[in-house]
Structure formats: structure tokens, C-alpha cells
Motif scaffolding. Sequence first.
Motif, PDB file in Angstrom:
ATOM      1  N   VAL A 112       0.950   4.431   9.438  1.00  0.00           N
ATOM      2  CA  VAL A 112       1.613   3.698   8.363  1.00  0.00           C
ATOM      3  C   VAL A 112       3.075   3.447   8.722  1.00  0.00           C
ATOM      4  O   VAL A 112       3.622   2.376   8.461  1.00  0.00           O
ATOM      5  N   VAL A 113       3.704   4.434   9.376  1.00  0.00           N
ATOM      6  CA  VAL A 113       5.113   4.282   9.753  1.00  0.00           C
ATOM      7  C   VAL A 113       5.256   3.308  10.928  1.00  0.00           C
ATOM      8  O   VAL A 113       6.011   2.345  10.867  1.00  0.00           O
ATOM      9  N   THR A 154       4.407  -0.325  10.269  1.00  0.00           N
ATOM     10  CA  THR A 154       5.441  -1.000   9.490  1.00  0.00           C
ATOM     11  C   THR A 154       6.626  -1.367  10.385  1.00  0.00           C
ATOM     12  O   THR A 154       7.155  -2.471  10.291  1.00  0.00           O
ATOM     13  N   ALA A 176      -1.839  -0.266   3.945  1.00  0.00           N
ATOM     14  CA  ALA A 176      -1.599   0.823   2.986  1.00  0.00           C
ATOM     15  C   ALA A 176      -0.200   0.712   2.396  1.00  0.00           C
ATOM     16  O   ALA A 176      -0.019   0.828   1.183  1.00  0.00           O
ATOM     17  N   TRP A 177       0.775   0.457   3.257  1.00  0.00           N
ATOM     18  CA  TRP A 177       2.154   0.382   2.761  1.00  0.00           C
ATOM     19  C   TRP A 177       2.330  -0.794   1.811  1.00  0.00           C
ATOM     20  O   TRP A 177       2.934  -0.667   0.746  1.00  0.00           O
ATOM     21  N   ILE A 211       0.678   0.127  -1.435  1.00  0.00           N
ATOM     22  CA  ILE A 211       1.445   1.103  -2.210  1.00  0.00           C
ATOM     23  C   ILE A 211       2.607   0.416  -2.910  1.00  0.00           C
ATOM     24  O   ILE A 211       2.850   0.613  -4.091  1.00  0.00           O
ATOM     25  N   SER A 212       3.326  -0.471  -2.189  1.00  0.00           N
ATOM     26  CA  SER A 212       4.479  -1.080  -2.827  1.00  0.00           C
ATOM     27  C   SER A 212       4.079  -2.116  -3.870  1.00  0.00           C
ATOM     28  O   SER A 212       4.913  -2.532  -4.668  1.00  0.00           O
ATOM     29  N   ASN A 252       1.407  -1.496  -5.987  1.00  0.00           N
ATOM     30  CA  ASN A 252       0.547  -0.778  -6.930  1.00  0.00           C
ATOM     31  C   ASN A 252      -0.908  -1.226  -6.861  1.00  0.00           C
ATOM     32  O   ASN A 252      -1.600  -1.277  -7.860  1.00  0.00           O
ATOM     33  N   VAL A 299      -5.225   1.544  -1.797  1.00  0.00           N
ATOM     34  CA  VAL A 299      -4.609   2.807  -1.390  1.00  0.00           C
ATOM     35  C   VAL A 299      -5.662   3.911  -1.343  1.00  0.00           C
ATOM     36  O   VAL A 299      -5.794   4.635  -0.344  1.00  0.00           O
ATOM     37  N   ILE A 338      -8.019   3.595   1.630  1.00  0.00           N
ATOM     38  CA  ILE A 338      -7.440   3.927   2.932  1.00  0.00           C
ATOM     39  C   ILE A 338      -7.208   5.428   3.058  1.00  0.00           C
ATOM     40  O   ILE A 338      -7.517   6.027   4.096  1.00  0.00           O
TER      41      ILE A 338
END
Lengths: 302, 305
Positions: free
Chosen positions: B246-247, B250, B261-262, B265-266, B268, B273, B276
Motif C-alpha cells: 500500500v505504501v 502509492t 486500498a489507499w 480508504i480515502s 470511504n 477495503v 482487500i
Amino acid sequence: MAHTLSPPVAAEQHFVGSWQSRLLRSTLNNRNLTIGLLIITSLGLVALLAPWLAPHDPYLQNTANRMVPPIWHETGSWTHPLGTDRLGRDYLSRLIYGTRISLFIGLVVALISGLIGTTLGVLAGYFGGRVDAVVSYLLTTRLAMPVVLVALAMASLMGGSMLSVTLLLGLLLWDRFAVVARSATQQLRDAEYVQAAQALGCSLPYILLREVLPNIAGALIVVATLEVANAILLEATLSFLGMGVQPPSPSWGLMIAEGKAYMFFQPWVITIPGSALFILVLSINLLGDGLRDLSAPGGRNE
Amino acid sequence: MWAFVFKRTLIALSVALTISVLCFSLLQLSGDLALSIGGPEATAEQVEQIRVEYGLDRPVLEQFTTWLWGAVQLDFGRSYYYQSEVMDLVVERLPVTMTLGILALAIALGVSIPLGVVAALKRGSWIDRTAMAIAVTGQAMPNFWFGLTLIILFAVKLQWFPAAGSDSWQGFVLPAVALGYYATPAMMRLTRSGMLEVLEADYIRTARAKGLRTGTVIFKHALRNAVIPVVALAAVELGFMLGGSVVIETVFSLRGLGQLAWNAISRNDYPVVQAIVLIIALFYIVLTLLADILNAVLDPRLRAR
């Protein structure tokens, strides 16, 4: 039976009168420990004395002075030794105040997760059987959860803040404490002084807190240093991804995120906070390595 | 042996079930879903309609069994944001993440095993010290910052690799290095300490006393046994890497599972989410199960535990 109750006394007598000097000598002989301690102590002082050390207000914006380069550039100046960010805030001051965030989160997370993990691990190791099975199950489940992803999702639900990040990481990072506390307690369970305490009818809390805990503390402190480092890295990661500490806080992860757009032409905006993060985590790891060597003489990573 | 496999599989299955309960609670914790799907301009009637359409008016337990039954059939529902099946999104993104993870693991293994072996054989030499230095610095390097530094150095300054994108194989090099570097220290330390331990074992002395060549002793006898725990760790690390993607995804703008996923998440977008988190957890569970079984096959002493 009485002499078996407290082996530390016997151990101390063995090196009578010399344990302080012995500790000092082995500390100084251990390069990792010395370097680690030195850097950590100075960064701790920086965090404590931030208001007196910082040359400027870390939140003060000055649009006339945006993206001033650091002192080693031709156009740098001593007014802003590490330059300013995109809002004209003094980078050195932000870096100094950022030490507080990293150290605070690292220490509190290690405290929370240490409490959870040690409790679970000691209980599992001492009782074995069904208690051990339950704790092992919890541990397996926890390990199967992707930490960064779960922390990101939960932080976005709770709304990113220093408090939510600290709590979340504290609730997530107890696994290594539990593993170490469990196996260390298992080895102690049959020790003579623990059995003696049982035979004397000591209460359970007494046995666990006074006989078991002090004897596994050394191993737990090594884990604690690793978890402080881990928590600091994770906080920076969450803040970098925008779900951790929120602006305008001078979190180092956040500073890197804010500098990302400028890094191609002004790489120092990410090099400076990144190096700070690296040095802090490196020194904590060195400290941990050194402590491990100290507690297991002759056993350097072996 | 089969009893061992059966027991481990049973534990893995129940852990998977627990994780799925946790993932489902994530959706429940995220507040009134009908409101967030409808958006701020939805009328009360529309919200009610959404509630019925998505089955949000039914009891929680029924919603959970429906979701779980779907998940078992690889149907994770619809994404709120992308308005398409979650599974389609996942299938589209999975190859990028898998390529990244496997490449990163290959880099990590390729660096850590030779380095660990040499460090153990030439204990105390400069190679050993360099290896330890790499291990110590690697553990202290925040991987997103390492990734950004790689971009500045190799994509901007030297222009050897692209800074972003997964269109060509070159795009995977820097992210795989950034992701793999993080797993290297632990595997290298384990190879080194495993080798040191094995080299002092009686059977190695016997092999040497028989007059076998040093190379044969090291590669056929010592390495084989020293590598067992490294294999288990490699499986665990691959699981971690899929989670850590995820890091890196991105940072490098790779269109993989982590980036999805990121984004989810941002925005909603909780069905995505959930899916994953569950899929990555399942990968980890399966990988550790396989590692356990492989270990037990290679080292019969472990079966008794």
C-alpha cells in the motif's frame, strides 16, 4: 529453600562490589550501545528543550520566504539554517518540534502494546494449556492482519490524529511482546524460586509480578526498543499517507508528504526530515542491539 | 504428519473466519452506510431506498452471513465509488501487486542468502561487517522515504528507470528494490545465524572429517539445514510485503491492490477495503500454513511440536 527464592542476590554476590563498574565497562565497550545512547539522549534533550532550541515558531507562516534552501546552498542563509517549507515555515524549528511527536508516539505505543503483550504472554507462559491455546490463537490472528492497511483503515474511520494513531498502534503492535514474554515465562515456570514461591503459598499476582516479571524484564526491554522504533516508522508512514498526525503538526512523515511535490527540484525538503527519521530509528535500533548483547554476553546476533 | 497438516489447516481456517468477522465489523463501524452511499444531497426517501437495495435494513447477523457466503464464492459486493464489482477491481489490480511482491522477495532472497552465508563463513571480516551494517541501516530506513530517494536518484538524476507506472518491466525495478530492501535485514541475519549454528554441528564435523570438499560441505550439508528457517521467514515476509505494498504502490503510482486500498480508504469505499484486507490476510494465512508444512517436511523434529 530460602536461598533459592532470589537468584539475583546470588548473582550479585558473585560480582560483589563491582557490578556498577562492570556495567559501565561493558556499556563503554559496546560501541552500538554507546552510540545509540548518545544519539537518543541528545534527541531526547532536543525534544524536551524544543521551545528554547527552535530559532522560530514552527507554525509561523511567511509567504514572502517560501522554499528558502538550506545553509549549504549558495542562496541559503543563517536565518533559516535548514531553509523553509512551501508555507515559509522554518524547517529547523519544525524538525525540532517533530522530535516530540516521534518520541511521544514511540514511547506511548511501546507502553500500551507492552502492557497488552506482556500480560498475555506471561499468562500464556505461566499457565500453559488452554490459556496458552487462547493467547496463541489471538497472536496468530493478530499476525495475519496487515498492520499498515488495518491501521490506515481504522485511522480514517477514527479521523487521523495523534491520539488515534497512538491508540491504534498500541493495540496492534503487542505481538512481539507476547511472543517473548511467553517463551521467557515458560522457561521460568519450573525455576526453583518460582516453585518455592508457589510452595510458600504466595499469591498469584505476587509470583507473576515479583518473581516472574523482574526476570523477564531484560528481554522485554530489548523488544520495547524495537517496538519504539517500529511505532515511529509506522506513525511516519501513516502521516505520510495522510491518515496519521494531521497538518499543521510538524510530524516528520507529514513533512515528507508535504515536500513530495517539490522533491524533484528541491530534494532537501524530503532528505532532511527523512534523514532525521533514519537517524532516530537507527539509534534506537543500535541501543536495542547493544542491550541485547549486554544481556547475553558473548552472543552478538548469534 | 497428516495429523499435523490437519491440525494446522484447522487453525488456519478458524483464523480466517475470525479475520472475516473483524473485516465485517469494519464496515459496521464506519457509520450509517446508506447515508455515505447516498451522499450529502440524498433525500430521506432515497437513503431509505439505498438501505433496502443494499440490504442494510436486515439484521446484522443476516448481513454478515450474506457477506461471508458471498466472500466464500469470491463475491465481495459492489464498490460504492467505482460502481463495479469489487472482485473485478481486485482481479484487475492483483497481477501488479503479485509481480511486485514476488520480485521484491526475489531481490531480498538474492541479496540476503549469499550475503548471510559469506558473513557466517568469514565471520568478523569486512564482508561480515558490511552485511551487518546493511542489516542495521535497512531496518531503520522508512520504506516510503527510501522509495522517494530512489526516484530522485535513479529516475530523475540518472534517468535509468521511470519514476512511476507499471506499463513496462522497468517500472517495477525501483519499487521492488524499495520493498525488498525492507525484508533483507531479517532474512540475512537469520541466514547468518543459521549458518553459524549449523557449521558447529556434529554432522558438519563428520562430513569434514570424512574428507568431503569444503564446497560440498557448505552447500549440500550446511546451507540446506540453515535455509529451513529462512524459507519460513520468506513466506511470512511475502505476506508482509503484500500488506506493505500500500505504501510502495502509492509512492510509485503503481495500479495495484495497495493503491486501490489507499484510494478506497480515502473515499470511504468500505466494501473494497474489507475485501482487500481479507484477501491479503488470507494470502498471509495460506503462506504461513505452507511454510509450516514445508518446514515439517524438511525437519521432522518440528512435527512433534
